[in-house]
Motif scaffolding. Structure first.
Motif, short mmCIF file in Angstrom:
data_model
loop_
_atom_site.label_atom_id
_atom_site.label_comp_id
_atom_site.label_asym_id
_atom_site.label_seq_id
_atom_site.Cartn_x
_atom_site.Cartn_y
_atom_site.Cartn_z
N ASP A 151 4.78 -2.88 6.68
CA ASP A 151 4.01 -2.35 5.55
C ASP A 151 2.70 -3.12 5.38
O ASP A 151 2.65 -4.35 5.55
CB ASP A 151 4.82 -2.46 4.25
CG ASP A 151 5.69 -1.24 4.01
OD1 ASP A 151 5.53 -0.26 4.76
OD2 ASP A 151 6.52 -1.27 3.09
N THR A 152 1.66 -2.40 5.02
CA THR A 152 0.35 -3.01 4.76
C THR A 152 0.28 -3.49 3.32
O THR A 152 0.68 -2.77 2.40
CB THR A 152 -0.77 -1.99 5.01
OG1 THR A 152 -0.75 -1.60 6.39
CG2 THR A 152 -2.13 -2.58 4.68
N THR A 160 0.17 -7.83 6.78
CA THR A 160 1.25 -6.87 7.02
C THR A 160 2.59 -7.61 6.99
O THR A 160 2.68 -8.78 7.36
CB THR A 160 1.08 -6.17 8.38
OG1 THR A 160 0.95 -7.16 9.41
CG2 THR A 160 -0.16 -5.29 8.38
N LYS A 204 0.81 -1.22 0.00
CA LYS A 204 0.00 0.00 0.00
C LYS A 204 0.85 1.27 0.00
O LYS A 204 0.53 2.24 -0.70
CB LYS A 204 -0.93 0.00 1.22
CG LYS A 204 -1.96 1.09 1.22
CD LYS A 204 -2.93 0.93 2.37
CE LYS A 204 -4.00 2.01 2.35
NZ LYS A 204 -4.95 1.85 3.48
N ARG A 205 1.93 1.28 0.75
CA ARG A 205 2.74 2.49 0.87
C ARG A 205 3.44 2.85 -0.43
O ARG A 205 3.45 4.00 -0.85
CB ARG A 205 3.77 2.31 2.00
CG ARG A 205 4.67 3.52 2.24
CD ARG A 205 5.65 3.25 3.37
NE ARG A 205 6.45 2.07 3.09
CZ ARG A 205 7.54 2.08 2.32
NH1 ARG A 205 7.94 3.21 1.74
NH2 ARG A 205 8.23 0.97 2.13
N SER A 206 4.03 1.85 -1.09
CA SER A 206 4.83 2.13 -2.29
C SER A 206 4.12 1.81 -3.60
O SER A 206 4.57 2.21 -4.67
CB SER A 206 6.13 1.32 -2.23
OG SER A 206 5.86 -0.07 -2.21
N LYS A 225 9.11 -2.22 3.62
CA LYS A 225 9.58 -2.12 5.00
C LYS A 225 8.77 -3.04 5.90
O LYS A 225 7.64 -3.41 5.59
CB LYS A 225 9.45 -0.67 5.49
CG LYS A 225 10.30 0.33 4.74
CD LYS A 225 10.11 1.73 5.30
CE LYS A 225 10.96 2.76 4.55
NZ LYS A 225 10.77 4.13 5.10
#
Length: 280
Positions: free
Chosen positions: A211-212, A230, A178-180, A208
């Motif tokens: 991370d989700t 996660t 989700k983050r990247s 990382k």
């Protein structure tokens, strides 16, 4: 009647005694403030306790109905949220999804009536909804917390779900960090019912711990943004090309009661179009 009169005659002394005791107690509590207040508060306390117990029992007996109502309300809210996500406009290009496309995912509430959770085996769930409710093989199934599986077969009133915890063939879920925004594929390896692997994410991309990971938009079964898990373990694969990622599953398969069957109303149209292109 004669027997009653004879009994009263035999027990008249005791009956008179009881009546006098009751009368004396009534006078005692009636004309003395302190005992009257104590009696009033004591009776109110026990009556309140009795009513509280009755309310607790009634509430417990109604839990099934309450949970079903909450599941139905969550399904409605999930449908609205999915529609709103589908209508979001990216900041780079001027795009807005067609309303039919944005609202194509429709959740249907179902109750889990059987669930297998065994390491190194093919696991299934049985749901209390079938073809009579519009359920068809190939539909996705999610819980309030994350991905569950895909409908494998249906009868009129029941459905069999291939769980995400399935080995042969393994279920692959198109997933996204989700983050990247990195795309990969989630799959269960069979050794832990709380962990799946995330494959095909380049080691040169940003990932990382913690991370989700959610479902990506690149599938016709699940809406994008449904939780998969996660990142709980992060290393480098043996070929030094991809990350070796373990995901802690978002769905607790041991405590599934209600799930949502995802009806993509445009799934058949999309898959038929894709098959025509692949056939060329």
């Amino acid at each position: 009647m004669n027997s009653l009169f004879a009994f009263i005659a035999r027990q008249r002394a005791f009956i008179v005694f009881v009546l006098l005791e009751v009368l004396s107690l009534w006078f005692y509590f009636k004309f003395n403030n302190y005992p009257s207040a104590i009696y009033f508060h004591t009776t109110n306390y026990y009556v309140a306790k009795g009513l509280q117990l009755q309310a607790s029992i009634t509430q417990y007996l109604n839990l099934g109905q309450v949970n079903a109502g909450l599941a139905a309300e969550n399904a409605r809210l999930n449908a609205e949220l999915t529609t709103l996500k589908g209508q979001q406009v990216p900041t780079i290009i001027n795009y807005k999804a067609d309303s039919t496309v944005a609202a194509r995912f429709q959740p249907i509430v179902a109750k889990v009536v059987k669930n297998s959770i065994v390491v190194a085996q093919n696991n299934y769930l049985t749901l209390d909804k079938g073809t009579a409710d519009g359920i068809l093989p190939g539909m996705g199934v999610v819980s309030p917390t994350g991905v569950v599986g895909i409908i494998r077969g249906c009868s009129e009133h029941f459905s069999l779900v291939t769980s995400l915890l399935h080995l042969d063939p393994p279920m692959r879920i198109s997933s996204q960090v989700k983050r990247s925004g990195e795309i990969g594929s989630s799959r269960w390896e069979g050794d832990n019912t709380e962990v799946v692997k995330l494959f095909d994410v380049s080691r040169y991309k940003s990932v990382k711990m913690g991370d989700t990971v959610v479902t990506s938009q690149l599938n016709s079964v699940f809406p994008g943004g449904i939780m998969v898990g996660t990142v709980k373990k992060l290393g480098v694969s043996s070929d030094q090309t991809f990350w070796d990622i373990d995901l802690k599953l978002a769905t607790d398969f041991r405590n599934l009661s209600y799930v949502y069957i995802i009806n993509n109303r445009l799934q058949k149209e999309q898959e038929q179009l894709e098959k025509t292109i692949q056939a060329k």
